[in-house]
Write a protein that holds these residues in place. Structure first.
Motif, PDB file in Angstrom:
ATOM      1  N   UNK A   1      -8.426  11.768   4.981  1.00  0.00           N
ATOM      2  CA  UNK A   1      -8.416  10.316   5.120  1.00  0.00           C
ATOM      3  C   UNK A   1      -9.477   9.679   4.231  1.00  0.00           C
ATOM      4  N   UNK A   2     -10.701  10.202   4.295  1.00  0.00           N
ATOM      5  CA  UNK A   2     -11.795   9.597   3.524  1.00  0.00           C
ATOM      6  C   UNK A   2     -11.555   9.704   2.023  1.00  0.00           C
ATOM      7  N   UNK A   3     -10.937  10.795   1.576  1.00  0.00           N
ATOM      8  CA  UNK A   3     -10.594  10.929   0.154  1.00  0.00           C
ATOM      9  C   UNK A   3      -9.579   9.860  -0.251  1.00  0.00           C
ATOM     10  N   UNK A   4      -8.586   9.654   0.606  1.00  0.00           N
ATOM     11  CA  UNK A   4      -7.586   8.624   0.318  1.00  0.00           C
ATOM     12  C   UNK A   4      -8.234   7.246   0.261  1.00  0.00           C
ATOM     13  N   UNK A   5      -9.078   6.962   1.229  1.00  0.00           N
ATOM     14  CA  UNK A   5      -9.743   5.646   1.289  1.00  0.00           C
ATOM     15  C   UNK A   5     -10.533   5.384   0.017  1.00  0.00           C
ATOM     16  N   UNK A   6     -11.263   6.392  -0.452  1.00  0.00           N
ATOM     17  CA  UNK A   6     -12.055   6.239  -1.678  1.00  0.00           C
ATOM     18  C   UNK A   6     -11.189   6.062  -2.921  1.00  0.00           C
TER      19      UNK A   6
ATOM     20  N   UNK B   1      -8.139   4.650  -3.186  1.00  0.00           N
ATOM     21  CA  UNK B   1      -7.259   3.480  -3.222  1.00  0.00           C
ATOM     22  C   UNK B   1      -8.116   2.226  -3.158  1.00  0.00           C
ATOM     23  N   UNK B   2      -8.335   1.637  -4.297  1.00  0.00           N
ATOM     24  CA  UNK B   2      -9.217   0.473  -4.396  1.00  0.00           C
ATOM     25  C   UNK B   2      -8.678  -0.705  -3.586  1.00  0.00           C
ATOM     26  N   UNK B   3      -9.556  -1.255  -2.751  1.00  0.00           N
ATOM     27  CA  UNK B   3      -9.224  -2.463  -2.014  1.00  0.00           C
ATOM     28  C   UNK B   3      -8.584  -2.259  -0.657  1.00  0.00           C
ATOM     29  N   UNK B   4      -8.217  -1.038  -0.314  1.00  0.00           N
ATOM     30  CA  UNK B   4      -7.575  -0.816   0.989  1.00  0.00           C
ATOM     31  C   UNK B   4      -8.652  -0.689   2.068  1.00  0.00           C
ATOM     32  N   UNK B   5      -8.410  -1.362   3.182  1.00  0.00           N
ATOM     33  CA  UNK B   5      -9.349  -1.261   4.302  1.00  0.00           C
ATOM     34  C   UNK B   5      -9.019  -0.020   5.123  1.00  0.00           C
ATOM     35  N   UNK B   6      -9.959   0.395   5.936  1.00  0.00           N
ATOM     36  CA  UNK B   6      -9.737   1.547   6.805  1.00  0.00           C
ATOM     37  C   UNK B   6      -8.553   1.285   7.723  1.00  0.00           C
TER      38      UNK B   6
ATOM     39  N   UNK C   1       0.771  -1.239   0.000  1.00  0.00           N
ATOM     40  CA  UNK C   1       0.000   0.000   0.000  1.00  0.00           C
ATOM     41  C   UNK C   1       0.802   1.288   0.000  1.00  0.00           C
ATOM     42  N   UNK C   2       2.038   1.260   0.447  1.00  0.00           N
ATOM     43  CA  UNK C   2       2.792   2.499   0.642  1.00  0.00           C
ATOM     44  C   UNK C   2       2.867   3.362  -0.605  1.00  0.00           C
ATOM     45  N   UNK C   3       3.301   2.797  -1.715  1.00  0.00           N
ATOM     46  CA  UNK C   3       3.436   3.616  -2.928  1.00  0.00           C
ATOM     47  C   UNK C   3       2.081   4.073  -3.449  1.00  0.00           C
ATOM     48  N   UNK C   4       1.035   3.295  -3.208  1.00  0.00           N
ATOM     49  CA  UNK C   4      -0.309   3.749  -3.570  1.00  0.00           C
ATOM     50  C   UNK C   4      -0.676   5.020  -2.809  1.00  0.00           C
ATOM     51  N   UNK C   5      -0.401   5.022  -1.517  1.00  0.00           N
ATOM     52  CA  UNK C   5      -0.716   6.191  -0.697  1.00  0.00           C
ATOM     53  C   UNK C   5       0.154   7.373  -1.110  1.00  0.00           C
ATOM     54  N   UNK C   6       1.441   7.144  -1.297  1.00  0.00           N
ATOM     55  CA  UNK C   6       2.348   8.221  -1.711  1.00  0.00           C
ATOM     56  C   UNK C   6       1.877   8.815  -3.036  1.00  0.00           C
ATOM     57  N   UNK C   7       1.501   7.957  -3.962  1.00  0.00           N
ATOM     58  CA  UNK C   7       1.017   8.429  -5.267  1.00  0.00           C
ATOM     59  C   UNK C   7      -0.238   9.299  -5.108  1.00  0.00           C
ATOM     60  N   UNK C   8      -1.148   8.887  -4.246  1.00  0.00           N
ATOM     61  CA  UNK C   8      -2.383   9.643  -4.046  1.00  0.00           C
ATOM     62  C   UNK C   8      -2.131  11.011  -3.406  1.00  0.00           C
ATOM     63  N   UNK C   9      -1.006  11.148  -2.737  1.00  0.00           N
ATOM     64  CA  UNK C   9      -0.668  12.421  -2.097  1.00  0.00           C
ATOM     65  C   UNK C   9       0.209  13.307  -2.992  1.00  0.00           C
TER      66      UNK C   9
END
Length: 119
Positions: free
Chosen positions: A39-44, A46-51, A24-32
Motif C-alpha cells: 500500500x505505502x509503495x502505491x501511495x508514494x 501515485x502523485x496526488x492520491x490521498x490515503x 485513479x483506477x488506471x493509475x493504480x492498475x498501471x502501478x501494479x
C-alpha cells in the motif's frame, strides 16, 4: 434480446466504464503492472492520491475482481496488492488506448486549434 435484459446489461457496462474511467483506477492498475506492491509503495508512486482515495480505489478494484489483496501475518502487518488475471487484461486494453492516444495526440491538438479558430 429482451429489452429489460438489454437495459440491465447497458447499466452494468456503464458501471464498469465509470469505474475504469475514474481519476485513479488506471493509475493504480498501471502501478501494479510489474507485480504485487505494498500500500505505502502505491501511495508514494501515485502523485496526488490521498490515503483514503487509494483505499477506496483498491477496495473497488478488489470487489470487481481486478486486484487481489494478500494480508501477511507479520508484525507490523503487511498487505500486498496485485492484479488478477482479469486485471491483467484491463492493463493490456488500457495500453492499447494509451498507444492510440500517443499516436493521435498531435492530430487532436491540431484539430482543437482549428476548431477553436472557428468564429
Amino acid at each position: 434480446m429482451d429489452l429489460s435484459v438489454r437495459n440491465d446489461l447497458t447499466c452494468q457496462v456503464r458501471d464498469v466504464l465509470d469505474r475504469v474511467g475514474d481519476k485513479w483506477t488506471l493509475n493504480v492498475v498501471y502501478q501494479l503492472r510489474d507485480g504485487s506492491r505494498r500500500f505505502t509503495d502505491l501511495k508514494r508512486s501515485i502523485e496526488g492520491i490521498s490515503q483514503r482515495m487509494l483505499t477506496v480505489t483498491l477496495r473497488n478494484l478488489e470487489r470487481d475482481g481486478l486486484v487481489e489483496r494478500t494480508v501477511h501475518a507479520v508484525v507490523p502487518p503487511r498487505v500486498d496488492y496485485e492484479l488478477t488475471e482479469m486485471g491483467q487484461t484491463l492493463l493490456k486494453t488500457a495500453w492499447e488506448l494509451i498507444d492510440w492516444a500517443e499516436r493521435h495526440a498531435e492530430d487532436i491538438a491540431h484539430a482543437r486549434v482549428r476548431y477553436d479558430a472557428i468564429p
